[in-house]
Scaffold this motif. Sequence first.
Motif, PDB file in Angstrom:
ATOM      1  N   ILE A 168      -0.120 -43.483 -72.659  1.00  0.00           N
ATOM      2  CA  ILE A 168       0.204 -43.715 -71.251  1.00  0.00           C
ATOM      3  C   ILE A 168      -0.668 -44.865 -70.777  1.00  0.00           C
ATOM      4  O   ILE A 168      -1.886 -44.806 -70.873  1.00  0.00           O
ATOM      5  CB  ILE A 168      -0.064 -42.462 -70.402  1.00  0.00           C
ATOM      6  CG1 ILE A 168       0.803 -41.305 -70.913  1.00  0.00           C
ATOM      7  CG2 ILE A 168       0.226 -42.729 -68.940  1.00  0.00           C
ATOM      8  CD1 ILE A 168       0.541 -40.003 -70.227  1.00  0.00           C
ATOM      9  N   ALA A 222       6.452 -37.690 -69.709  1.00  0.00           N
ATOM     10  CA  ALA A 222       5.605 -38.890 -69.605  1.00  0.00           C
ATOM     11  C   ALA A 222       5.345 -39.535 -70.966  1.00  0.00           C
ATOM     12  O   ALA A 222       4.880 -40.673 -71.029  1.00  0.00           O
ATOM     13  CB  ALA A 222       4.280 -38.527 -68.944  1.00  0.00           C
ATOM     14  N   ARG A 235       9.434 -44.890 -69.820  1.00  0.00           N
ATOM     15  CA  ARG A 235       8.389 -45.095 -68.818  1.00  0.00           C
ATOM     16  C   ARG A 235       8.576 -46.359 -67.980  1.00  0.00           C
ATOM     17  O   ARG A 235       8.403 -46.335 -66.764  1.00  0.00           O
ATOM     18  CB  ARG A 235       7.020 -45.133 -69.509  1.00  0.00           C
ATOM     19  CG  ARG A 235       5.853 -45.127 -68.533  1.00  0.00           C
ATOM     20  CD  ARG A 235       4.524 -45.200 -69.271  1.00  0.00           C
ATOM     21  NE  ARG A 235       4.436 -44.166 -70.260  1.00  0.00           N
ATOM     22  CZ  ARG A 235       4.225 -44.394 -71.564  1.00  0.00           C
ATOM     23  NH1 ARG A 235       4.067 -45.606 -72.008  1.00  0.00           N
ATOM     24  NH2 ARG A 235       4.178 -43.393 -72.419  1.00  0.00           N
ATOM     25  N   VAL A 248       4.699 -39.733 -60.603  1.00  0.00           N
ATOM     26  CA  VAL A 248       4.358 -41.078 -61.091  1.00  0.00           C
ATOM     27  C   VAL A 248       3.692 -41.832 -59.945  1.00  0.00           C
ATOM     28  O   VAL A 248       4.277 -41.987 -58.866  1.00  0.00           O
ATOM     29  CB  VAL A 248       5.626 -41.821 -61.566  1.00  0.00           C
ATOM     30  CG1 VAL A 248       5.285 -43.247 -61.974  1.00  0.00           C
ATOM     31  CG2 VAL A 248       6.248 -41.066 -62.725  1.00  0.00           C
ATOM     32  N   THR A 299      -0.864 -39.952 -63.200  1.00  0.00           N
ATOM     33  CA  THR A 299      -0.025 -38.836 -62.805  1.00  0.00           C
ATOM     34  C   THR A 299      -0.909 -37.697 -62.339  1.00  0.00           C
ATOM     35  O   THR A 299      -2.121 -37.708 -62.545  1.00  0.00           O
ATOM     36  CB  THR A 299       0.834 -38.346 -63.976  1.00  0.00           C
ATOM     37  OG1 THR A 299      -0.039 -37.877 -64.988  1.00  0.00           O
ATOM     38  CG2 THR A 299       1.724 -39.433 -64.510  1.00  0.00           C
TER      39      THR A 299
END
Length: 361
Positions: free
Chosen positions: A2, A104, A83, A339, A8
Motif C-alpha cells: 500500500i 486494499a 487501487r 480511503v 486507511t
Amino acid sequence: MIPSAMMTGPQKITTPHDMDEAAVVEHMRHLKAEFGKKLVILGHHYQRREIVELADFRGDSLELCRAAANQDDAEIIIFCGVRFMVESARILARPRQRVYHPNARAGCPMADMANAPLVEKAWRDLEQRGLHGSTIPVTYMNSDADLKAFTGRNGGIVCTSSNATKVFEWAFARGERIIFYPDEHLGRNVANSMGIESLIYDPREPLGGLTEDEFRNAKVLLWKGFCHVHTHFTTAHIDEAREKWPDVYVMSHPECTQEVIGASDFAGSTSQMCRKVAEAPAGATFAIGTEINMIHRLAFEHADKNVHTLSRSLCPNMYRVNLYNLYDTVRDLENAPQVILPDDVMRDGKLALDRMLAINL
Ligand code: SF4
C-alpha cells in the motif's frame, strides 16, 4: 504494497462466510435498496460478473472517473477495481463523501513500476538541461495518486486508454515534448498513431539509458513499464484466431505491444471494445486481447455473437475484489477502512485529473 500516500482506517477483520453466493447477492440487493441513492457502487469492466451485476455504474477508468465526480446524492462510494482507480475516485469525490475499496491489497503491478521519487529523478535530468519548461508530464490513469499529484503540480495531465491521443494533442499544444509514464506500450501506440517517434526512458539507467543527443531530441520519452495482462498477447495468437475463424474481427487493448496492435483490426479501451461487440450484427465473430473476465461477460451477454479471447489472460489484482469482501464492506461501513489521501496529493492530483476531464472528449 500500500503506497505511503494512501492511508486507511483500522483494517477490518472479516470472518469466513458460510453463505453461498446466491445468498450474498440477495443480502447485497437488500442492503442496496436500504441505502438507496446514498450508496453508489462503481465496477470496472475487468471485475467478476457478479460484481459488475451489482454495480450502479460499470465502465472503463475514464467513465468511472466521471461517474465518481458526478455523484451529488451519494454519501458512500464503493469502487470495485484496483487501487489507482479508487484513489482517483477519492480525489474527484466531494470531501463529505466516503470512499471505500473492498480489498486494499488489489493494486496494479504496472502502476508500481513508476513512483514519484523515480519520476522526480527523471524530471531532474530534464531540469539540469533546461528542458523541463518545454516538457509536459503525462501520466496514465494507471498510476499512484502521488504520481498524479507530481504531474498536476508540474503542468501535466492524466490520460486513459480511451482519450490518450487527445491528451497527447493537448500536451503538444503546450510543450515540445512529453514524458509519459508508466506504460511504454500505450505511449508508443499513441505516438505511432500520431506519426511521432518515441524513445524508452529506463529509470534504472543513467539518463534513462539514452545518449545525451537522444535525450535532448526525444519528442516522447516513454517510461519503461508494462501490463503483464496485455503483453501476454502475441501476433501468433492473432494468426491462430484468423486461421480458426476466417471472418474474425480482432480487437486489442492499447496496452498490448505495437506488433499486436498492428496485426489487430481495432485497438481501443475496454468500453470502446464493448461497444463494438454490442453494435455488431448477430453471428459476428470477435477475438479479443484483453482481460478474461470482460471477455467472458461479453460472451455471456451477447450469446447471439461469437466472442472469443485471443488467449486467456487474467488480472489477479482485479480478481482480488469479490462478492464477499464487497459484502463485508457494505454491511459494516463503520469499521470498513476508508480511503484517505494527504491534502497536497488530493489538491495536486485533482489538477491533473481535472485537466483531463476538461478536454472535450
Ligand atoms: S490489467 Fe494490467 S494495468 Fe490493469 S490493473 Fe491489471 S495489471 Fe494493472
